[in-house]
Each structure stands twice: as C-alpha cells, then as structure tokens.
Write a protein that holds these residues in place. Structure first.
Motif, short mmCIF file in Angstrom:
data_model
loop_
_atom_site.label_atom_id
_atom_site.label_comp_id
_atom_site.label_asym_id
_atom_site.label_seq_id
_atom_site.Cartn_x
_atom_site.Cartn_y
_atom_site.Cartn_z
N ALA A 458 0.83 -1.20 0.00
CA ALA A 458 0.00 0.00 0.00
C ALA A 458 0.87 1.25 0.00
N ASP A 459 1.91 1.26 0.81
CA ASP A 459 2.82 2.42 0.85
C ASP A 459 3.55 2.59 -0.48
N THR A 460 4.00 1.48 -1.04
CA THR A 460 4.74 1.53 -2.31
C THR A 460 3.86 2.07 -3.43
N ILE A 461 2.63 1.60 -3.50
CA ILE A 461 1.73 2.04 -4.57
C ILE A 461 1.40 3.52 -4.42
N GLN A 462 1.14 3.97 -3.21
CA GLN A 462 0.87 5.40 -3.01
C GLN A 462 2.04 6.24 -3.50
N ARG A 463 3.25 5.84 -3.16
CA ARG A 463 4.43 6.60 -3.56
C ARG A 463 4.62 6.56 -5.08
N GLN A 464 4.54 5.37 -5.67
CA GLN A 464 4.77 5.24 -7.11
C GLN A 464 3.70 5.96 -7.92
N ALA A 465 2.46 5.86 -7.48
CA ALA A 465 1.37 6.52 -8.20
C ALA A 465 1.54 8.04 -8.17
N GLN A 466 1.94 8.58 -7.02
CA GLN A 466 2.13 10.02 -6.94
C GLN A 466 3.31 10.48 -7.79
N GLU A 467 4.34 9.66 -7.86
CA GLU A 467 5.49 10.00 -8.70
C GLU A 467 5.07 10.14 -10.16
N VAL A 468 4.17 9.29 -10.61
CA VAL A 468 3.68 9.41 -11.99
C VAL A 468 2.86 10.69 -12.15
N LEU A 469 1.98 10.96 -11.21
CA LEU A 469 1.12 12.15 -11.30
C LEU A 469 1.92 13.44 -11.26
N ASP A 470 3.09 13.41 -10.63
CA ASP A 470 3.93 14.61 -10.52
C ASP A 470 4.72 14.91 -11.79
N LYS A 471 4.71 14.01 -12.74
CA LYS A 471 5.46 14.22 -13.98
C LYS A 471 4.74 15.23 -14.88
N GLN A 472 5.50 15.78 -15.81
CA GLN A 472 4.91 16.68 -16.79
C GLN A 472 3.91 15.93 -17.66
N ALA A 473 2.93 16.65 -18.17
CA ALA A 473 1.96 16.04 -19.08
C ALA A 473 2.66 15.52 -20.32
N THR A 474 2.15 14.42 -20.85
CA THR A 474 2.73 13.88 -22.08
C THR A 474 2.50 14.84 -23.22
N ALA A 475 3.38 14.80 -24.20
CA ALA A 475 3.30 15.74 -25.33
C ALA A 475 2.07 15.48 -26.16
#
Length: 475
Positions: A458-475
């Motif tokens: 649960a902790d890993t997924i929360q962290r990994q999911a937020q890391e994706v959301l923090d990225k720039q929008a795809t071109a």
C-alpha cells in the motif's frame, strides 16, 4: 501495418488489459479448434456474403456516375476491434453497402495494443498518410490529449447535428467521457462496466456438490465457498480478468471504499483510505496463499482459461462482459452461469467503472462526411447487438442494445447488468494523461504472491502513483 483478417469468434481476449497481461491472455484464449469457430460464426451470422475480403466491396455496386470513395479505419488487431469490424463488413451488418454503395471500407491494423499502435499511428500522422477513422481506448481520458489537444481529430458536434444524429442514443456517461470543453471528439464502440461478472463452471461445481453463487454474495461468502472447493481438490475462484492494478480492479477497490486519485487527477489517494486498501490487498493475498481458493500466481500467473474450461479445476473467475457471449461458445461441453461480482457487506451498493474503446474522425480525412457515416454505422445498434451475440466484443453504451431481446434471451445476466450500465461510474482522471503509466505504478502482484506484506504494498503504490502524477503532461 497489416490488413486485418477475420479473427476467431472464440478468441475471447482480455482486450482491455495492459499489454503484458494481454499477451498471456491471448495465448490462453486460443483453446478451441478453428472448425468449431466456423460453426459458431455460421450459426450466428446475419445475411451476407461469406469469404469476402477484409476491405468490403460496396464500391462495386455504386450507382452510375457516383465517385468511388475509400474510407480507411486504423485500429488494432483484436477480435473486438479490427477483427469484428472486418467480419461485420464481410457480413454486411445492417445493410451498410446499400446505404453507402459508392464507399469501400478498408481496415488497417497496427499491432494488438497501444504499445505498438500508438508509435506506429503517430508515424502515420507525421507522414501525412493518416486514414479517416482512428481507434483509442479512453484510459483515464488520455485519448483527449492524444486526439483533440494535439489537433489530430475533429470535433464531431456540428457534423453530427447536421446529420440529425441523436446523441441521446448513448448513455450520458459515455458522451461525457469522450468530450472535452463541450465538444465531442470520439464515439464509443465498446462501453461496459469493468469486470462486473463472475463466470461459474456450473457443471464442475454441481459435480463437486457445491451450491451456485448468487448476486447477493459477499466477498466472505465467496471465500468460504472457495475453501469448500479447495477441500475437494479444486480451485474455487480466481480474479482472472480483474487484474492486479487500479484499472482492471477499480470496481473491486471501489467496493472496499478505495479511490485511486482525486477528482482533479493530480493526487494519489490510496493513503486516504489506507486501512481499506490494505484490507482489499489482504483479501486477494489470502485467496492465493492462505485459503488456497485461487491457483498459485508464482512463478507466473496461472492459465486460468485452461483451468476453467479444459481441466475444469477452476470453478469461478472474474470476467469482462465479452466473456458472457464467448465462454459458452468456447467451452460447449460445460454449463456456464454468470453472476454479479460480490460486495463487502450484503446489500452494499455495487460499484463500477466505465471502460471504453472509441473511434474518432481524423483531421486528415479527405471524405469526412462519408467517414462519419461509417463511424455511426460502427457505433450503431445492429453492430452492437451482433458483436455481442456473435461473441466478438462487449456491449456499447446504447440503451437499445442493452434492452435488445436477442441479447437478453441468450444472456439473461444482461438484465441484471443493465442497472449498472445505466448508472455506471466514470473512469478516474489522470490529469497529465499518463494513464497507462499510472496503472503500471499501481501493480500489486508482489503482495498477491506473498513477497511483500499488503501494508508495504500500500505504501509503495501510493508513492509510485504520486510519482507518476507529478510528472509533466505527455506531449
């Protein structure tokens, strides 16, 4: 790019899954022999000319003086997309040729899923050789950035209005999901709740002296029933099509009270309901490792189609709606029954998530009016009904399809599914349009296998999911 050839009606693929899982499911689905498939198609076929090529030949019947027009559809090879469209053209579903006698439709395919389709179709757009209609699965609304915001596809609103095409033919949730800024860019070709049913091998269950699950069962009821099956040397249940990520298991997570992301699509929210998330992960892990209800998932996922239909050692499995038409045709010797997936507590509201495959009209189309007519045919009632009863694809978000007696008489489960579709919950939004990357970050296979604890996962997924959301929008 390849020209599409008709695919097996019984190649009931996990068409809505991520690419790695999809490849496994495709192999697992090829169990029945081709001669049986031919029988299936013949039994269900509407009037048409068998053996015609994948590009239909309506142009051969064009009135004198009318110009021959070719409409090109660019899609994927799956049975429910390129396969069904090709077969429908050959069968001349709903008399399309008579309605567009000067229009020939050509189906061009670019692999099985977005990992091959998107790079190839981007090259086609860049080269100026794009066709008229293009496919996209609206995973977390990523299709809107890809199509409309990159200026690749057309706003359909005014053209449909001029055709007097009534959008009320579709459920509102589907139109909303394919719109951006009040403009409609895609029409739905497949629309369904994600994995809302359990397929039950009634023949094997009754032979084992077990009762048959019902729509009002809870997850605890299913686990207890599965443990009785384990005591008889069988596997009672496997999640199957409902995978190990936040998309394919979204209704399962929502049933436990877990939402992957906030409405703005910028904040991962697994931690907001962490206890419930851990409970959901624990349940899935226990089904495999503690109760022996589900087959082992290591060293690789089980061949659940073979266990269910060929070996008959798996009694029940989650499925997409396409399984309702496909499994009875694929495994004719067994009696298969379908029930709705369980709830946490008896009487809980059943939770859902809308899954779709959609098509758009390209900016590069040289014949947009004719192409749009082909698109409305593809997304029409008869295409929807025949695709379901012939076992090629899931339903579309049209009330007239969900109430058609030809479907309901063959598969009564659709009567119980219809309220779910009428009130289907929208797909969650990923604001930077990295939808599939977000789903990959939520994979909890390690917890299901027992390699990490549900709390750690649960902790890993929360962290990994937020890391994706923090990225720039795809071109």
């Amino acid at each position: 790019m390849t020209a599409t050839t008709p695919m097996l009606a019984t190649e009931i693929l996990a068409n809505h899954q991520s690419a790695p899982h999809r490849a496994i499911s495709r192999r697992r689905s090829l169990i029945i022999c081709a001669s049986s498939v031919a029988t299936v198609l013949t039994a269900c076929q509407v009037p048409g000319t068998p053996g015609t090529p994948s590009a239909d030949t309506a142009g051969a019947n064009k009135p004198a003086g009318s110009a021959a027009i070719e409409v090109r559809i660019q899609t994927v090879t799956q049975s429910d997309n390129g396969g069904w469209i090709t077969e429908a053209l050959n069968q001349d579903i709903d008399g399309r040729k008579a309605k567009q006698p000067n229009v020939t439709v050509k189906v061009e395919t670019f692999g099985a899923w977005t990992n091959t389709y998107l790079p190839d179709i981007d090259k086609v757009f860049a080269s100026g050789t794009v066709g008229d209609l293009v496919w996209y699965p609206p995973r977390h609304r990523s299709h809107l950035l890809w199509g409309s915001r990159r200026n690749l596809v057309r706003d359909l609103t005014s053209q449909l209005r001029s055709m007097k095409f009534d959008l009320a033919q579709f459920f509102k949730a589907s139109i909303d999901q394919n719109s951006d800024g009040g403009k409609l860019y895609f029409l739905p070709f497949i629309s369904e709740p994600v994995c809302p049913i359990i397929a039950i091998n009634r023949t094997a269950a009754e032979s084992a002296g077990l009762t048959i699950p019902t729509d009002d069962w809870t997850f605890d009821d299913l686990a207890e029933w599965g443990q009785k099956a384990a005591g008889r040397g069988l596997f009672g249940y496997f999640r199957a099509d409902s995978g190990v990520d936040a998309f394919t298991s979204a209704p399962f997570l929502r049933q436990w009270g877990v939402e992957p992301v906030d409405p703005a699509g910028k904040k991962a929210t697994f931690a907001d309901t962490k206890d419930a998330f851990i409970q959901a992960l624990t349940y899935r892990a226990n089904m495999v490792n503690k109760w022996n209800v589900s087959p082992p998932v290591k060293p690789q996922g089980p061949n659940y189609m073979e266990l269910f239909g060929t070996q008959q050692k798996l009694l029940a499995m989650d499925g997409w709606p396409v399984r309702i038409g496909g499994l009875p045709k694929q495994f004719k010797s067994i009696n298969i029954e379908f029930v709705l997936t369980p709830t946490v507590r008896k009487g809980d509201k059943r939770r859902t998530l809308l899954n779709e495959h959609a098509y758009a009209l390209t900016k590069g189309s040289k014949n947009p009016d004719d192409a749009l007519s082909v698109l409305t045919w593809m997304c029409g009632k008869e295409m929807g009904v025949q695709g379901v009863i012939q076992g090629f694809k899931g339903p579309v978000s049209r009330p007239d399809v969900w109430t058609d007696p030809r479907i309901l008489d063959r598969a009564p489960i659709y009567k119980r599914l219809r309220p779910l579709m009428e009130n289907v919950e929208s797909d969650y939004f990923v604001a930077n349009y990295r939808g599939e990357e977000f789903d990959a970050a939520t994979n909890w296979a390690a917890a299901e296998a027992g390699d990490v604890t549900p709390a750690q996962m649960a902790d890993t997924i929360q962290r990994q999911a937020q890391e994706v959301l923090d990225k720039q929008a795809t071109a």
